[in-house]
Design an enzyme around this catalytic site. Structure first.
Site, mmCIF file in Angstrom:
data_model
loop_
_atom_site.group_PDB
_atom_site.id
_atom_site.type_symbol
_atom_site.label_atom_id
_atom_site.label_comp_id
_atom_site.label_asym_id
_atom_site.label_seq_id
_atom_site.Cartn_x
_atom_site.Cartn_y
_atom_site.Cartn_z
ATOM 1 N N LYS A 129 0.873 -1.194 0.000
ATOM 2 C CA LYS A 129 0.000 0.000 0.000
ATOM 3 C C LYS A 129 0.896 1.225 0.000
ATOM 4 O O LYS A 129 2.045 1.160 0.441
ATOM 5 C CB LYS A 129 -0.888 -0.003 1.257
ATOM 6 C CG LYS A 129 -2.119 0.846 1.145
ATOM 7 C CD LYS A 129 -3.282 0.142 0.458
ATOM 8 C CE LYS A 129 -4.440 1.096 0.229
ATOM 9 N NZ LYS A 129 -5.629 0.419 -0.275
ATOM 10 N N ASP A 169 -7.131 4.456 -4.431
ATOM 11 C CA ASP A 169 -7.764 4.329 -3.098
ATOM 12 C C ASP A 169 -8.343 5.712 -2.824
ATOM 13 O O ASP A 169 -8.589 6.480 -3.784
ATOM 14 C CB ASP A 169 -6.718 3.913 -2.046
ATOM 15 C CG ASP A 169 -7.347 3.532 -0.696
ATOM 16 O OD1 ASP A 169 -7.851 2.409 -0.580
ATOM 17 O OD2 ASP A 169 -7.366 4.366 0.243
#
Ligand code: NDP
Length: 448
Positions: A129, A169
């Protein structure tokens, strides 16, 4: 979630000591450790290989300076992150988040969760991430482009289609992915479509990727409902947020006969007892990048509540789709009191541990994010598959693949929860099933 096993208590203290000032990361680790007691009892060899200790330590963490100039020529400095958590199952895969709340703790919790989520999809992808404390909200397209170019000027050396494949995201949609991909292509002189997912349809993107997380969440909830002999037909739903995940959650709920009566953004929520007009919300959010408060101007019957908790709206099904820790113990109590029987997480870790406990104690069926929102990353893997074969699948075919994947994830969680003595507990099912898959691969690959 089970209380943390005695054998893991000291280890959890060590996590806190070694990762100070990272509360979100501690919370995500604790949630997984809470499910692992029965696994260690059944597989003592995992202790010898120190798999849990290794899984909680990212393989690599990159932090970097992102200097950029706004339209007036003023210089700004943001911070960039990429945490490459685990590559036992495949290249690191996970989104980039651009939001002012981003810090190392947030990126580590997301990367940790992503590792198990990706394992649950059954696809060959590891977990990672990244992101920045830059928030695109309120910036012009040119400013966002200059920021993305500066961000990629450092990130490009750490990613690649066989290495690490970022996606979107919070705060990172098709516009940002476009600027990032353009800069990657320019620096590397390679048209490497498989390096990023969530691309535009004209330049390597895949149908259904935009809809995937929301649609996948609803397919997962459909299985939860079926397991209790029910369906969406006639049920009222509350969906928090009004970003990518929320919009397509609302769309699929409506297609399946449910009624979404409330959604939100960080300013407040709208309540429309006749059901939200999705096209109106899309116009405000996707086209104009506006605020949800604008909805009530064109829909006079609707109420806009500034601040306040969306979880006070009575509903049968709650689908938190905004951000971490948005649904706390008080909110869970309010939902249970008002008759809510089903909750599934579109966002990552939106429910606090106290909230989760209240749902479990009240017999609410609760689908955790790492299972319920895995449709996004699964469809990203389908995008990578199409890129690798220079192919483009139809909407119908891709949606069916997504639906099958979500049914598979639900079944894996459901059966694993039963096998380990906690029937109906999707948190344990997801944690244990994802953990075992990654752990087996790590043992097979040796001490790396
Ligand atoms: P978007 O940026 O598209 O939308 C986020 C939404 O959440 C916006 O409506 C935003 O409102 C709202 N929001 C953000 N912070 C808060 C807050 N503190 N309080 C209330 N509302 C808030 O992001 P996504 O839809 O992509 O992501 C939403 C969640 O889903 C995140 O947890 C993400 O990690 C998760 N997720 C996303 C996937 C994807 O494919 N996009 C895949 C799997 C999980 P505002 O505009 O006011 O900030």
């Amino acid at each position: 979630m089970l209380p943390v096993d005695e054998k893991l208590k000291d280890f959890y203290q060590e996590i806190i000591r070694r990762n100070q000032g990272e509360p979100e990361f501690h919370q995500a680790v604790l949630e997984v450790l809470g499910s692992l007691g029965p696994v260690l009892a059944k597989h003592p060899e995992l202790r010898e290989h120190k798999v849990i200790e290794r899984i909680c330590e990212p393989e690599r963490q990159v932090m970097f300076r992102v200097p950029w100039q706004d339209d007036k020529g003023t210089v700004w400095i943001n911070r960039g992150f990429r945490v490459q958590f685990n590559s036992a199952l495949g290249p690191y895969k996970g989104g980039l988040r651009f939001h002012s709340s981003v810090n190392l703790s947030v990126i580590k919790f997301l990367g940790f969760e992503q590792t198990f989520k990706n394992a649950l999809t059954g696809m060959p992808i590891g977990g990672g991430k990244g992101g920045s404390d830059f928030d695109p909200k309120g910036h012009t397209d040119n400013e966002v482009m200059r920021f993305c170019q500066s961000f990629m000027t450092e990130l490009y050396r750490h990613i690649g289609e066989y290495k690490d494949v970022p996606a979107g995201d919070i705060g990172v949609g098709a516009r940002e992915i476009g600027f990032l991909f353009g800069q990657y292509k320019r620096i590397t002189n390679r048209y490497e479509s498989g390096v990023l997912t969530g691309k535009g349809l004209d330049w390597g993107g895949a149908l259904v990727r935009k809809e995937a997380t929301g649609y996948g969440l609803v397919f997962f909830m459909q299985e939860m409902l079926k397991a209790r002999g029910q369906s969406f037909e006639g049920k009222t739903c509350v969906v928090s947020g009004s970003g990518n995940v929320s919009l397509y959650t609302i769309e699929k709920v409506q297609q399946l006969g449910g009624k979404v009566i409330a959604c939100s953004d960080s300013g407040g929520y709208i309540y429309d007892e006749n059901g939200i007009d999705l096209e109106c919300v899309k116009q405000i959010k996707e086209v104009r990048r506006g605020r949800i408060s604008e909805y009530s101007k064109s829909q006079p019957r609707c109420k806009y509540i500034a601040g306040g908790s969306i979880w006070d709206v009575p509903c049968d099904i709650a689908l938190p789709c905004a951000t971490q820790n948005e649904l706390n113990g008080r909110d869970a109590t309010s939902l249970v009191k008002n008759g809510c029987k089903f909750v599934a997480e579109g966002a990552n870790m939106p429910t606090t541990p106290e909230g989760t406990k209240i749902f479990h104690d009240a017999g609410v069926a609760f689908g955790p994010g790492k299972a319920a929102n895995a449709g996004g990353v699964a469809t990203s893997a389908l995008e990578m598959q199409q890129n690798a074969s220079r192919d483009a699948w139809t909407f119908e075919y891709t949606e069916q693949r997504l639906a099958d994947i979500m049914v598979g994830i639900h079944q894996r969680c459901y059966e694993t929860a039963e096998e380990f003595g906690t029937p109906g507990n999707y948190v344990n099912g997801a944690n244990i099933s994802g953990f075992i898959k990654v752990a087996r691969a790590m043992v097979a690959l040796g001490l790396i």
